[in-house]
Design an enzyme around this catalytic site. Structure first.
Site, PDB file in Angstrom:
ATOM      1  N   ASP A  63       0.830  -1.212   0.000  1.00 31.40           N
ATOM      2  CA  ASP A  63       0.000   0.000   0.000  1.00 31.40           C
ATOM      3  C   ASP A  63       0.861   1.258   0.000  1.00 31.40           C
ATOM      4  OD1 ASP A  63      -2.388   1.373  -0.040  1.00 31.40           O
ATOM      5  OD2 ASP A  63      -2.666   1.331   2.131  1.00 31.40           O
ATOM      6  N   GLY A  85      -0.141   5.429  -4.423  1.00 31.31           N
ATOM      7  CA  GLY A  85      -0.766   6.696  -4.812  1.00 31.31           C
ATOM      8  C   GLY A  85      -0.148   7.869  -4.069  1.00 31.31           C
ATOM      9  N   TRP A 104       2.800   7.960  -2.680  1.00 27.89           N
ATOM     10  CA  TRP A 104       4.195   8.113  -3.121  1.00 27.89           C
ATOM     11  C   TRP A 104       4.229   9.020  -4.356  1.00 27.89           C
ATOM     12  CZ3 TRP A 104       6.861   7.136  -7.621  1.00 27.89           C
ATOM     13  CH2 TRP A 104       8.265   7.103  -7.547  1.00 27.89           C
ATOM     14  N   ARG A 126      -1.149   9.217  -9.885  1.00 23.94           N
ATOM     15  CA  ARG A 126      -1.150   8.026  -9.028  1.00 23.94           C
ATOM     16  C   ARG A 126      -0.538   6.809  -9.717  1.00 23.94           C
ATOM     17  NH1 ARG A 126      -4.196   7.334  -4.697  1.00 23.94           N
ATOM     18  NH2 ARG A 126      -4.527   5.166  -5.278  1.00 23.94           N
ATOM     19  N   HIS A 162       2.104   3.200  -9.051  1.00 22.50           N
ATOM     20  CA  HIS A 162       1.887   1.769  -9.317  1.00 22.50           C
ATOM     21  C   HIS A 162       3.035   1.201 -10.161  1.00 22.50           C
ATOM     22  CE1 HIS A 162      -1.948   2.205  -7.489  1.00 22.50           C
ATOM     23  NE2 HIS A 162      -2.546   2.787  -8.492  1.00 22.50           N
ATOM     24  N   SER A 213      -7.599  -5.682  -4.751  1.00 25.75           N
ATOM     25  CA  SER A 213      -8.631  -6.280  -3.899  1.00 25.75           C
ATOM     26  C   SER A 213      -9.970  -6.321  -4.615  1.00 25.75           C
ATOM     27  CB  SER A 213      -8.768  -5.488  -2.593  1.00 25.75           C
ATOM     28  OG  SER A 213      -9.485  -4.297  -2.813  1.00 25.75           O
ATOM     29  N   GLU A 257     -12.446  -5.000  -3.710  1.00 31.47           N
ATOM     30  CA  GLU A 257     -13.066  -3.670  -3.558  1.00 31.47           C
ATOM     31  C   GLU A 257     -12.371  -2.602  -4.413  1.00 31.47           C
ATOM     32  OE1 GLU A 257     -14.346  -6.368  -1.278  1.00 31.47           O
ATOM     33  OE2 GLU A 257     -12.395  -5.683  -0.564  1.00 31.47           O
ATOM     34  N   ARG A 315     -12.460   2.042  -7.664  1.00 33.17           N
ATOM     35  CA  ARG A 315     -11.592   3.177  -8.026  1.00 33.17           C
ATOM     36  C   ARG A 315     -11.996   3.754  -9.383  1.00 33.17           C
ATOM     37  NH1 ARG A 315      -5.581   2.349  -5.574  1.00 33.17           N
ATOM     38  NH2 ARG A 315      -6.305   1.717  -3.524  1.00 33.17           N
ATOM     39  N   LEU A 356      10.917 -20.692  -4.563  1.00 34.92           N
ATOM     40  CA  LEU A 356      10.019 -19.767  -3.850  1.00 34.92           C
ATOM     41  C   LEU A 356       8.689 -19.804  -4.577  1.00 34.92           C
ATOM     42  CD1 LEU A 356       9.396 -17.213  -1.979  1.00 34.92           C
ATOM     43  CD2 LEU A 356      10.226 -15.839  -3.870  1.00 34.92           C
ATOM     44  N   ARG A 363       2.177  -4.704   6.237  1.00 38.24           N
ATOM     45  CA  ARG A 363       1.419  -3.710   5.463  1.00 38.24           C
ATOM     46  C   ARG A 363       2.228  -2.436   5.413  1.00 38.24           C
ATOM     47  NH1 ARG A 363      -4.824  -2.289   4.738  1.00 38.24           N
ATOM     48  NH2 ARG A 363      -4.519  -0.604   3.265  1.00 38.24           N
ATOM     49  N   ARG A 382      -4.818  -1.790   9.012  1.00 36.95           N
ATOM     50  CA  ARG A 382      -5.990  -2.637   8.778  1.00 36.95           C
ATOM     51  C   ARG A 382      -5.651  -3.740   7.784  1.00 36.95           C
ATOM     52  NH1 ARG A 382      -8.109   2.622   6.908  1.00 36.95           N
ATOM     53  NH2 ARG A 382      -7.553   2.863   4.717  1.00 36.95           N
TER      54      ARG A 382
HETATM   55  C1  IPE Z   1      -5.409  -2.770  -0.009  1.00 37.02           C
HETATM   56  O1  IPE Z   1      -5.093  -1.448  -0.257  1.00 37.02           O
HETATM   57  C2  IPE Z   1      -5.420  -3.557  -1.278  1.00 37.02           C
HETATM   58  C3  IPE Z   1      -4.157  -3.656  -1.977  1.00 37.02           C
HETATM   59  C4  IPE Z   1      -2.989  -3.216  -1.611  1.00 37.02           C
HETATM   60  C5  IPE Z   1      -4.209  -4.374  -3.208  1.00 37.02           C
HETATM   61  P1  IPE Z   1      -6.221  -0.325  -0.365  1.00 37.02           P
HETATM   62  O2  IPE Z   1      -5.491   0.954  -0.532  1.00 37.02           O
HETATM   63  O3  IPE Z   1      -7.211  -0.688  -1.397  1.00 37.02           O
HETATM   64  O4  IPE Z   1      -6.913  -0.416   1.078  1.00 37.02           O
HETATM   65  P2  IPE Z   1      -7.861   0.588   1.848  1.00 37.02           P
HETATM   66  O5  IPE Z   1      -8.971   0.960   0.915  1.00 37.02           O
HETATM   67  O6  IPE Z   1      -7.035   1.769   2.214  1.00 37.02           O
HETATM   68  O7  IPE Z   1      -8.311  -0.168   3.049  1.00 37.02           O
HETATM   69  C1  IPE Z   2      -1.695   0.181  -3.318  1.00 37.50           C
HETATM   70  O1  IPE Z   2      -1.450   1.534  -3.357  1.00 37.50           O
HETATM   71  C2  IPE Z   2      -1.917  -0.406  -4.680  1.00 37.50           C
HETATM   72  C3  IPE Z   2      -3.293  -0.868  -4.929  1.00 37.50           C
HETATM   73  C4  IPE Z   2      -4.274  -0.882  -4.077  1.00 37.50           C
HETATM   74  C5  IPE Z   2      -3.564  -1.361  -6.264  1.00 37.50           C
HETATM   75  P1  IPE Z   2      -2.640   2.588  -3.350  1.00 37.50           P
HETATM   76  O2  IPE Z   2      -3.051   2.852  -4.744  1.00 37.50           O
HETATM   77  O3  IPE Z   2      -3.731   2.118  -2.453  1.00 37.50           O
HETATM   78  O4  IPE Z   2      -1.926   3.848  -2.746  1.00 37.50           O
HETATM   79  P2  IPE Z   2      -2.513   4.878  -1.696  1.00 37.50           P
HETATM   80  O5  IPE Z   2      -2.979   4.076  -0.505  1.00 37.50           O
HETATM   81  O6  IPE Z   2      -3.644   5.579  -2.364  1.00 37.50           O
HETATM   82  O7  IPE Z   2      -1.360   5.772  -1.376  1.00 37.50           O
HETATM   83 MG    MG Z   3      -4.154   2.389  -0.513  1.00 31.08          MG
END
Ligand code: IPE
Ligand code: IPE
Ligand code: MG
Length: 261
Positions: A26, A29, A31, A39, A43, A71, A73, A77, A137, A192, A198
């Site tokens: 995580d 975005g 970063w 964003r 990635h 995920s 969920e 996005r 691995l 994490r 979480r």
């Molecule tokens: C969790 O990150 C899922 C992945 C890293 C793939 P999210 O950025 O989606 O999690 P929430 O929404 O902050 O809980």
């Molecule tokens: C995790 O980074 C990658 C995915 C969930 C695909 P985020 O995209 O959630 O980055 P933040 O949490 O917005 O910084």
């Molecule tokens: Mg995130």
């Protein structure tokens, strides 16, 4: 000792190096945002971190590395970001699988792949088949994965094959062969990055007795050294699996930090 002991039915063996590390990658975005970049640049940079962490895990002797990439969920996005992530996944499969294979790494994908485009499903199938014989691995990518989805699909498949269980009720041993990660021991260490504390619907069933490690480091900044720090923290933990410290002392004759178990 069984190869994949359940942490609730038996007491798993533990060692100085986690056998299985599961990571929520995580912070991509944020970063990018802190560098005034879109964003998706985060990635893209995150894929490089994946490469480095896979390499570190392989050289440390970690047997299973599981990475949460998308995920169930994350479809919420913006469509542009979702489609960029899908393209990035496809490109990574096209470009990285040969190197994984050369390094003896087996690739597996967990999650509901039926929602992916046919081309991506094909790339996933090819990558899994190509690396199926490797055992240095096992790298698992969780894509369109959700812990609740996993438990529900397992229950549904189990009942399809064994309808008599509706009447008798079922046990953990009945259900666990149907879970997506049935091939791996439960994670020893969960990491994490990105500062949130979480689980975000990751491996809900499998994290029952996993040691949790949270770091503010954003995923693109996470490196081999940061991984070492997480493992060092893991080594300081006393894994009791429900027992008392005194019981552990009697059993082993020494304090039972993960490193000495
Ligand atoms: C969790 O990150 C899922 C992945 C890293 C793939 P999210 O950025 O989606 O999690 P929430 O929404 O902050 O809980
Ligand atoms: C995790 O980074 C990658 C995915 C969930 C695909 P985020 O995209 O959630 O980055 P933040 O949490 O917005 O910084
Ligand atoms: Mg995130």
């Amino acid at each position: 000792m069984q190869d994949k002991p359940s942490s609730t039915l038996t007491i798993p063996e533990t060692g100085a190096v986690p056998r299985h590390i599961a990571i929520i990658m995580d912070g991509n975005g944020r970063w990018a945002k802190s560098r005034f970049l879109p964003r998706v640049a985060g990635h893209k940079r995150g894929v490089e971190t994946v490469r480095e962490v896979v390499k570190s895990c392989a050289s440390l002797g970690v047997q299973f590395l599981t990475l949460f990439a998308f995920s169930s969920e994350n479809w919420r996005r913006p469509p542009d970001e979702v489609s960029f992530l899908m393209q990035l996944f496809a490109r990574a499969l096209e470009q990285e699988v040969a190197r994984l294979d050369d390094n003896g790494i087996r690739l597996r994908i967990i999650g509901d792949r039926s929602r992916f485009e046919p081309r991506l499903q094909e790339l996933i199938g090819d990558a899994e088949a190509r690396t199926a014989g490797n055992d240095r691995l096992c790298l698992t990518i969780a894509a369109n994965y959700g812990g609740r989805w996993d438990i529900l699909q397992a229950a549904n498949h189990m009942l399809e094959e064994r309808p008599e269980l509706v009447v008798t009720g079922f046990t953990e041993n009945d259900l666990s062969p149907y879970l997506s990660m049935q091939y791996a021991p439960e994670p020893d260490l969960f990491i994490r990055t990105g500062g949130e504390r979480r689980v975000s619907n990751f491996l809900l069933w499998q994290l029952a007795y996993t040691e949790l490690y949270f770091t503010d480091t954003l995923w693109p900044d996470f490196d081999g050294k940061a991984l070492q720090q997480a493992i060092e923290s893991y080594r300081q933990r006393e894994r009791r699996f429900g027992r008392t410290s005194d019981q552990l002392l009697i059993q082993t004759g020494e304090p039972t930090k993960a490193a000495s178990a």
